[in-house]
Design a protein around this motif. Structure first.
Motif, mmCIF file in Angstrom:
data_model
loop_
_atom_site.group_PDB
_atom_site.id
_atom_site.type_symbol
_atom_site.label_atom_id
_atom_site.label_comp_id
_atom_site.label_asym_id
_atom_site.label_seq_id
_atom_site.Cartn_x
_atom_site.Cartn_y
_atom_site.Cartn_z
ATOM 1 N N ARG A 1 35.656 49.807 38.651
ATOM 2 C CA ARG A 1 35.549 51.208 39.419
ATOM 3 C C ARG A 1 36.110 52.561 37.891
ATOM 4 N NH1 ARG A 1 41.836 51.020 41.622
ATOM 5 N NH2 ARG A 1 42.035 51.315 39.893
ATOM 6 N N ILE A 2 35.433 53.343 38.345
ATOM 7 C CA ILE A 2 35.175 54.121 37.216
ATOM 8 C C ILE A 2 36.193 55.805 37.463
ATOM 9 C CG2 ILE A 2 33.768 56.224 35.853
ATOM 10 C CD1 ILE A 2 31.876 54.269 35.796
ATOM 11 N N GLY A 3 37.405 56.062 37.215
ATOM 12 C CA GLY A 3 38.263 56.579 37.669
ATOM 13 C C GLY A 3 39.033 56.396 38.576
ATOM 14 N N ASP A 4 40.514 57.568 38.568
ATOM 15 C CA ASP A 4 41.522 56.823 39.591
ATOM 16 C C ASP A 4 41.710 56.692 40.664
ATOM 17 O OD1 ASP A 4 42.074 58.377 41.579
ATOM 18 O OD2 ASP A 4 41.990 60.395 40.016
ATOM 19 N N PRO A 5 42.473 55.493 40.660
ATOM 20 C CA PRO A 5 42.525 55.175 42.334
ATOM 21 C C PRO A 5 41.961 55.520 43.307
ATOM 22 C CG PRO A 5 44.481 53.475 40.694
ATOM 23 C CD PRO A 5 43.395 55.275 40.361
ATOM 24 N N GLU A 6 42.603 56.986 43.579
ATOM 25 C CA GLU A 6 42.498 57.884 44.570
ATOM 26 C C GLU A 6 41.460 57.961 44.744
ATOM 27 O OE1 GLU A 6 45.436 57.955 47.116
ATOM 28 O OE2 GLU A 6 46.096 56.763 45.956
ATOM 29 N N THR A 7 40.432 58.612 43.475
ATOM 30 C CA THR A 7 38.611 59.497 43.627
ATOM 31 C C THR A 7 38.172 58.587 43.181
ATOM 32 O OG1 THR A 7 39.777 61.007 42.259
ATOM 33 C CG2 THR A 7 40.803 61.863 44.458
ATOM 34 N N GLY A 8 38.648 57.804 42.845
ATOM 35 C CA GLY A 8 37.095 57.056 41.771
ATOM 36 C C GLY A 8 36.076 56.792 42.422
ATOM 37 N N GLY A 9 34.951 56.118 41.774
ATOM 38 C CA GLY A 9 34.139 55.985 42.214
ATOM 39 C C GLY A 9 33.440 53.725 42.099
ATOM 40 N N ARG A 10 33.351 53.251 42.903
ATOM 41 C CA ARG A 10 33.094 51.663 42.973
ATOM 42 C C ARG A 10 32.119 51.468 43.352
ATOM 43 N NH1 ARG A 10 38.247 54.246 44.446
ATOM 44 N NH2 ARG A 10 39.950 53.514 44.713
ATOM 45 N N ILE A 11 31.805 50.327 42.618
ATOM 46 C CA ILE A 11 30.682 49.648 42.237
ATOM 47 C C ILE A 11 30.733 48.158 42.468
ATOM 48 C CG2 ILE A 11 30.129 50.114 40.122
ATOM 49 C CD1 ILE A 11 27.076 50.057 41.099
ATOM 50 N N ALA A 12 30.146 47.616 42.975
ATOM 51 C CA ALA A 12 30.192 45.429 42.684
ATOM 52 C C ALA A 12 28.253 45.619 42.889
ATOM 53 C CB ALA A 12 30.725 44.875 44.704
ATOM 54 N N CYS A 13 28.052 44.407 42.495
ATOM 55 C CA CYS A 13 26.554 44.013 41.519
ATOM 56 C C CYS A 13 26.283 42.686 42.139
ATOM 57 C CB CYS A 13 26.323 44.502 40.621
ATOM 58 S SG CYS A 13 24.159 44.145 39.802
#
Length: 764
Positions: free
Chosen positions: A627-639
């Motif tokens: 996760r990049i950014g804070d828990p409310e507004t951050g972007g997420r990725i799984a690979c």
């Protein structure tokens, strides 16, 4: 056109008009837009021509990320324009386009004393700074979050004045007029933007501007006929880049222009000591030689002649502290275990919650270059005490200021014309070549185009900072000496790395030389240099400590920045705990995500895309999430990476990624950014880091970076999850997550656990 009682809208008068931010606090400043013949300026963001063409000003550097499509798309949709009538104009740095979001993120770099007093004070100071300093830098994925709303508000105001002009003609109220596809209509009455432009520029827009309903991501899954697909118009810059007509700094041609090549010494304070001025005799086309304390440049009628002349002159440099990679490694190694540290972050029960270490691992990330294909290039013309610059810069006002200072001018006497960059990966946040081309142009008194060779690009680039991380965990049940459940009670990270963002800030904002910036920041703690070190998992206790390391070699910003090392260390360590505890990697991660259902959804979707088999039985599958950014507004990725050991070494066959970046503006561009980030991260994972000897890289060849070629690229599958969250820039997510996914896949395939990036730097 003269200013009227209704003409205070930006651009209502040629030359001296004021832009009035009628929807915010009062603040007046000169309009950066100029109308050409037949054009009418409607605010600081757009112009409407009498033929209907809508030109959108873009205050961010186009460097391949598609911002010259994204911002115009936002304007077009809010305005009600047809995409076919949209044109783009690069906007010069101006107070009308402050990047307040980036200024706030970087407040510790330009005002460390005031930083962190409160969120409110940081925001107020950032707005004042960004506006007064015309700070429009393109970095850290802030383009959309900083500029989407100002662009929408400007477009809404323009839509309103177009409707007002039409309403006056038709005897109705402007609110009853429809604006769509470049047409204003009311009943049977219709008028094009071009027909209304003259009168619209005389109208005063409503306060606040009438925004359309908040846009949504549209139909991502493709299975809901009631939800429209995401609008993904084709990239505006694509045709010109395909046919070769797109203009970069290297394409600028001026009357009487000459071409300069340059030679630098080692990148840590070296000085030019000698050269053979007669060496270039017999090389036709040479028109001048410019000697600086730090470099030597030759100008000629062709760049090739200038470069040949430089080689023949054999410039010699000295440096007081030649840096070797072995010395850097030894310093990091020593300080990681015994150096003084600063507490950067502490969550949950705090540092005291960790009373023992049940498992500890060390992860190393070597420095790596940004390595854009396009080397630094700029054009300068110095005449009558004024300087003009044609350059691609991520921080144009800082480049303009540095060039002005270098030739003894005030910043008002320097004009900077923004050009696109053929890739950057943050390399164009630096402005050395702006200073150099300005000095060369002043010395030779004629227009000059300076282009760095690949050798100079490698020498003068500031690679990412090396990062050594020691991670320790206290596990539930570990005090009994038996098998633990793998549950983490406490996590502690000690991170040895230079204070690289403060060092960068001294160069960018204080115009210090690289070696002076190192001296100014030695021993400082740097939270941004450890960004992402607090994992997305909900753990009882996390502590992060920074050990500042002075390596003697300048460091800079490269795509992914601190997230590369943070993701690699944390996601590799989590995988190791899961393996030691007999836990399946996917379910183990899911058990620690707590309330972050968005990241959990990414994990599940990536596993489905890759047909995840648990990473067992030498499947060659490895998993990572971030996760990049804070828990409310951050972007997420799984690979999920699928990798195998073959005759040619490590082969990555497939990368399957699931992404949540909030509301998506343009699906095609978002996909391009994730795919590009994954392949950039692939190069970091499997490429080669620079090796320094005597302050110089051992190799200057682009091919020796070990970057993936087309034949090396795996199958890439990217899926986006529907989300109503605030839109997030996707540029760095893929670059961060892919290295640990590949490392974990290699362990699954071979049983080898590699804890250093690049992964094959120590052999397989």
């Amino acid at each position: 056109m003269q200013i009227t009682r209704r003409g205070v809208i930006g651009g209502a008068a040629i030359g001296g008009a004021l832009v009035v931010a009628w929807w915010a606090l009062p603040r007046n400043y000169p309009n950066p837009l100029t109308a050409a013949r037949g054009e009418h300026v409607l605010g600081a963001w757009l112009k409407v021509a009498e033929d209907g063409v809508v030109t959108v000003a873009v205050p961010q550097l186009e460097m391949g990320q598609g911002i010259t499509t994204l911002l115009p798309q936002i304007v077009a949709e809010e305005l009600g324009a047809d995409w076919r009538q949209i044109a783009v104009e690069p906007a010069a740095a101006a107070a009308a386009y402050p990047n307040t979001k980036l200024a706030e993120r970087w407040i510790g770099l330009w005002d460390p004393l005031a930083a962190g007093l409160s969120e409110t004070s940081d925001a107020v100071l950032a707005e004042r700074f960004a506006t007064s300093k015309a700070f429009t830098a393109t970095a850290d994925g802030t383009s959309l979050v900083a500029y989407e709303m100002p662009a929408r508000e400007a477009a809404a105001a323009a839509r309103a004045v177009l409707a007002m002009e039409a309403a006056e003609r038709w005897g109705t109220t402007w609110e009853e007029c429809e604006v769509a596809n470049g047409i204003v209509s009311w009943g049977d009455n219709r008028a094009t933007f071009g027909e209304l432009a003259v009168g619209a520029a005389e109208q005063s827009p409503p306060d606040p501007p009438p925004l359309r309903p908040e846009p949504s991501s549209g139909n991502l899954a493709g299975n809901d006929p009631d939800v429209p697909d995401i609008n993904s118009p084709p990239r505006i810059d694509l045709p010109s880049k395909v046919d070769g007509s797109h203009r970069f700094a290297g394409d600028v041609r001026l009357p009487g222009m000459v071409y300069a090549a340059i030679r630098h010494g080692p990148n840590n304070g070296s000085e030019l000591t000698d050269f053979d001025p007669d060496g270039a005799r017999g090389i036709s086309g040479v028109v001048g030689v410019v000697r600086n304390k730090r470099w030597l440049a030759v100008a000629a009628t062709t760049w090739w002649a200038a470069d040949r002349a430089l080689q023949a002159m054999v410039p010699q440099f000295k440096t007081d502290f030649p840096v070797n990679s072995d010395d850097i490694t030894a310093r990091l190694d020593t300080l990681l275990s015994s150096g003084d540290s600063f507490k950067i972050a502490e969550t949950g029960f705090g540092e005291e919650a960790m009373t023992r270490v049940d498992m500890a691992r060390r992860y190393e990330v070597n420095a790596f270059h940004a390595a854009p294909v396009e080397t630094a290039s700029a054009v300068a013309r110095y005449t009558d005490g004024r300087l003009e610059l044609w350059i691609a810069s991520q921080a144009p006002e800082q480049a303009r200021s540095a060039a002005a200072k270098a030739v003894g001018l005030s910043i008002e006497d320097v004009a900077l014309y923004p050009m696109s960059a053929g890739g950057s990966f943050d390399a164009r946040l630096e402005h050395d070549h702006a200073i150099e081309v300005a000095q060369i142009a002043k010395e030779l008194e004629r227009p000059v185009q300076l282009t760095w060779s690949r050798r100079e690009e490698v020498i003068r680039s500031r690679p990412s900072a090396p990062v050594y991380t020691l991670i320790g965990a206290q596990l539930a049940g570990g005090d009994e000496g038996g098998q633990t459940s793998g549950a983490i009670d406490a996590l502690k990270l000690r991170v040895a790395t230079p204070p690289s963002t403060h060092e960068f800030g001294k160069r960018l904002f204080d115009n210090l030389t690289p070696w002076a910036a190192i001296r100014e920041t030695t021993g400082q703690k740097d939270a941004l240099a450890l960004e992402g070190a607090v994992p997305a998992y909900e753990l009882p206790s996390v502590t992060v400590r920074h050990i500042p390391v002075e390596t003697g070699y300048p460091t800079g910003r490269v795509r992914g920045n601190a997230h590369i090392a943070s993701a690699f260390g944390i996601e590799s360590f989590v995988d190791e705990i899961a393996e030691a505890s007999g836990r399946e990697p996917l379910s183990y991660r899911m058990s620690m995500l707590g309330s972050d259902v968005r990241l959990a959804a990414c994990l599940q979707r990536a596993a489905s895309l890759a047909e995840w088999g648990g990473g067992q039985d030498q499947s060659g599958q490895g998993l990572a999430c971030y996760r990049i950014g804070d828990p409310e507004t951050g972007g997420r990725i799984a690979c999920v990476a699928t990798a195998r050991r073959g005759e040619g070494g490590l082969r990555v066959a497939r990368l399957a990624a699931a992404v949540d970046i909030g509301r998506i503006v343009n699906l095609d561009i978002a996909r391009q950014q994730i795919e590009g980030g994954l392949l950039f991260g692939l190069g970091i994972a499997l490429g080669h880091s620079p090796v320094m000897r005597g302050g110089l890289p051992e190799s200057f060849e682009y091919a020796d970076f070990g970057l993936p070629k087309l034949a090396d690229c795996p199958e890439v599958i990217v899926d986006f999850l529907p989300s109503a969250a605030r839109t997030v820039d996707p540029g760095e997510l893929g670059a961060a997550v892919v290295s640990p996914a590949i490392a974990n896949a290699l362990f699954s395939a071979t049983g080898l656990r590699l804890r250093r990036l690049p992964l094959l730097s120590g052999g397989l």
